[in-house]
Design an enzyme around this catalytic site. Structure first.
Site, short mmCIF file in Angstrom:
data_model
loop_
_atom_site.label_atom_id
_atom_site.label_comp_id
_atom_site.label_asym_id
_atom_site.label_seq_id
_atom_site.Cartn_x
_atom_site.Cartn_y
_atom_site.Cartn_z
N TYR A 25 41.73 44.87 47.85
CA TYR A 25 41.74 45.79 49.00
C TYR A 25 40.40 45.94 49.70
O TYR A 25 40.29 46.74 50.62
CB TYR A 25 42.28 47.16 48.60
CG TYR A 25 41.60 47.86 47.45
CD1 TYR A 25 40.40 48.55 47.64
CD2 TYR A 25 42.18 47.89 46.19
CE1 TYR A 25 39.79 49.22 46.59
CE2 TYR A 25 41.58 48.55 45.13
CZ TYR A 25 40.39 49.22 45.33
OH TYR A 25 39.79 49.89 44.30
N LYS A 26 39.38 45.20 49.27
CA LYS A 26 38.09 45.29 49.95
C LYS A 26 38.00 44.18 51.00
O LYS A 26 38.70 44.25 52.01
CB LYS A 26 36.96 45.24 48.91
CG LYS A 26 37.00 46.46 47.97
CD LYS A 26 35.90 46.38 46.92
CE LYS A 26 35.99 47.53 45.93
NZ LYS A 26 35.64 48.82 46.54
N PHE A 75 30.02 49.01 38.32
CA PHE A 75 30.88 50.06 38.86
C PHE A 75 31.40 50.92 37.70
O PHE A 75 31.76 50.39 36.65
CB PHE A 75 32.04 49.44 39.63
CG PHE A 75 32.84 50.44 40.40
CD1 PHE A 75 32.27 51.14 41.46
CD2 PHE A 75 34.15 50.72 40.05
CE1 PHE A 75 33.00 52.08 42.17
CE2 PHE A 75 34.89 51.67 40.76
CZ PHE A 75 34.31 52.34 41.81
N ASP A 102 32.99 40.50 37.59
CA ASP A 102 33.80 41.30 38.51
C ASP A 102 33.36 40.94 39.92
O ASP A 102 32.19 41.13 40.28
CB ASP A 102 33.60 42.79 38.22
CG ASP A 102 34.48 43.68 39.10
OD1 ASP A 102 34.91 43.22 40.19
OD2 ASP A 102 34.72 44.84 38.72
N ARG A 147 26.28 54.22 52.64
CA ARG A 147 26.62 52.82 52.41
C ARG A 147 27.39 52.25 53.61
O ARG A 147 28.32 52.89 54.11
CB ARG A 147 27.46 52.73 51.13
CG ARG A 147 27.65 51.34 50.61
CD ARG A 147 28.42 51.35 49.31
NE ARG A 147 29.81 51.73 49.52
CZ ARG A 147 30.80 51.43 48.69
NH1 ARG A 147 30.55 50.76 47.57
NH2 ARG A 147 32.03 51.80 48.94
#
Lengths: 407, 407
Positions: free
Chosen positions: A219-220, A125, A194, A366
């Site tokens: 938060y995912k 990322f 990660d 996505r």
């Protein structure tokens, strides 16, 4: 050919289906973006009322003790530890994922003085790449960014740190943590993972794998709310040697003694820095209630079923959309990405219909499949909408053409 | 001699008195700890419902654009800028005060290569001292910690950074920002100010003073909630030269282009790092509504009236409690500290009566006077309680003897 009634039957047999009622999903929405921001749950609504009106409003400063705010980072950390196969007392919640990566990697590279390289891959990322660039630049190290399938061969005896994200945010490709961690260790390097697209999506075995450090996102798939605090894992073997480069009072061994000289706390507390963001952390804490009786192996089984179903339906109905996510289960995370040169207006037209996926530059649509609140029928209907969007000209409308700042 | 009816008369003439109704203070509490954690306001209750149930629950990922989450750090920053005399576009909200100090000082010392010293004072808040120790140790600089009244003479032409907190958390002593900033500049050094006990308590004039960098706290006089995000000010003169040592995607010039190489944003956006903690930030944003029609000069006048009143009453009724806060207005913040060897059990006995102050090791009783929700009568009654506590033996009860972890 999979039919609607097949999906209804699959849902009827789905033992995770009742968990959907714990979430407050808006009417008429099929939410395939929980890999970017998980939805609100009822336990969070209740938890926030308790934290705001009760603990803060009534308890005021006393709640640092009476409501246990002071221990919240470690307490929520232990709840997350259970989901990522970490030992109790090894995970601290707080600060953003980016800042936690900075702490982990800048501390880790100091454990390998004299080595010159940090290895990562081009599918990492961007914020991870940026943090690594900053750390390497300040420390005089070289950052080697290789293709995801070249990481193994890039690790050498000059490698200080191997820093990777397990699941590629763009393609959904999942790294093999076992072999990559072993390769890092064989070369004498430190492995930093990660888990942004892993934690809460499927079982992770940090202790089993022997990972040195890990960071992740609240938060995912953990559904902790917009900008929820991240987390930082420090393996027990590094608990004494690792130093947090940002030395603040919550990382002190006796923070409330107000001593003039920094003395790092023992164990995971040294991963903390400043006063924790209690309200955001209270939301994450409450969001984790949803996982209390969840078996992540079952979550993984359903995730693979949902992503298989989605890929099959795309193959069957929309061959013009290229599936770029690996079809091999062991190499797949919990989202599926499709490539189309008009991906941006297509995803906007789909969102306008209430099917929320997202776009990743330059040409990727996505879709995240979070098994706790999605059904097989959701997947079927999402593809139905996508088929209609592609068959019609609606995505060519000018209102979908403007590029928004999508996170 | 000040009487109760004097205080009632002062309150009747107080133009800030109506602001008290904006706060949700519990019944029966006199809250003299707003310098540690400000109380809940009605606008925050409403703002949190909007952010949680509305923006997150209904808007989901779309709220990054539709609810303006993506701009929230700069937008709340501009609201704070107005309160601290900063130019628009110079304040970023997010991360903790400690982390912001790290960014500011580590970035600032790089602007003065070759200089060997960072100067601070022994009255600085411990987390500031810890952060400075960490930065200096990593950068090979010396940290010079001098007595607060020796700072001016400690600044020399080898000083890279002068990092001070304006108001001493322990004594309430206020530094002269004008002369100290000027002295730093005269020596070619950079001035970094911590406004933890300043912002929202009285007018600050960062631009007028010529401060280079400043950090501050959202949860004290700004009433943003437990662990509210801090803020970071970067003077316009440093907007291009200063680099944030922690390079994350929210500090990138094009965060949503997902580019592989870090390119710092222009202006204050480069002060950001990871995804901002939106829920905690939404609380701070709503809390600032209280300041919309407030003149901080009037807040300062009332603060001095309240602290004068408190000091006079202590002098008159409790000479055994030593007032260690300066009596000179220009050297005083908005809290008053008293010294007594049994300070800890005394403050606990007072809290048990509903008068909430706090204790600072080893022997200090600390009382904050936030003019937006405190009355002269509150001060009078708080001292009445303290007189009763001292006259009786109640503070000698064993239940008050145990040391708690007070923040």
């Amino acid at each position: 050919m999979v039919t609607r009634s097949d999906c209804v039957a699959l849902d009827a047999a789905d033992r995770l289906a009742p968990h959907r009622d714990r979430f407050r999903l808006p009417e008429g929405i099929i939410y395939l973006d929980g890999n970017s921001l998980g939805p609100l749950s009822t336990s969070v609504v209740d938890g926030m009322t308790r934290a705001v009106a009760g603990e803060w409003g009534e308890g005021l400063i006393r709640s640092w003790n009476s409501a246990g705010w002071v221990d919240l980072p470690a307490r929520v950390g232990d709840r997350i530890a259970r989901l990522i196969g970490a030992e109790p007392g090894t995970v601290m919640v707080g600060d953003s994922t980016s800042i936690n990566l900075y702490k982990a990697v800048d501390g880790a590279r100091r454990l390998r003085p004299g080595r010159r390289l940090v290895v990562t891959d081009s599918g990492n990322f961007p914020t991870d790449l940026y943090v690594l660039q900053g750390v390497c630049s300040a420390a005089g190290l070289d950052l080697e960014v290789v293709a995801p399938d070249r990481v193994l061969s890039a690790i050498c005896d000059d490698t200080a740190v191997v820093a990777l994200t397990e699941v590629d945010y763009r393609t959904g490709r999942r790294h093999d943590m076992v072999s990559l961690t072993a390769a890092a260790h064989a070369a004498g390097a430190i492995a930093v993972w990660d888990l942004a697209h892993s934690a809460g999506a499927f079982p992770v075995e940090l202790a089993g794998v022997g990972a040195d450090f890990a960071v992740g996102c609240g938060y995912k798939y953990l559904n902790g709310g917009p900008g929820a605090p991240g987390f930082l894992y420090v393996a027990p073997s590094h608990r004494d040697g690792w130093r947090n480069p940002i030395t603040g009072w919550f990382g002190h061994s006796r923070p409330f003694a107000f001593e003039p000289v920094f003395d790092p706390a023992e164990g995971i507390d040294r991963a903390a820095v400043g006063t924790p963001a209690i309200l955001s952390m209270a939301a994450l804490d409450a969001a984790l209630d949803v996982f209390d009786d969840v078996d992540l192996a079952e979550v993984r089984r359903k995730s693979l079923a949902l992503t298989d179903l989605f890929i099959d339906l795309i193959d069957e109905h929309l061959p013009e959309l290229e599936v770029i996510t690996p079809r091999d289960h062991s190499s797949r995370g919990s989202h599926v990405s499709l490539r189309h040169e008009d991906g941006y207006p297509i995803i906007q037209a789909l969102i306008a219909r209430g099917v929320i996926g997202d776009f990743r530059s330059p040409d990727i649509l996505r879709f995240g499949f979070a098994p706790l609140y999605l059904s097989h029928l959701d997947v079927f209907e999402a593809v139905e909408h996508l088929v209609e969007v592609m068959a019609s000209d609606e995505w060519r409308q000018p209102r979908f053409a403007m590029r928004l700042a999508v996170t």
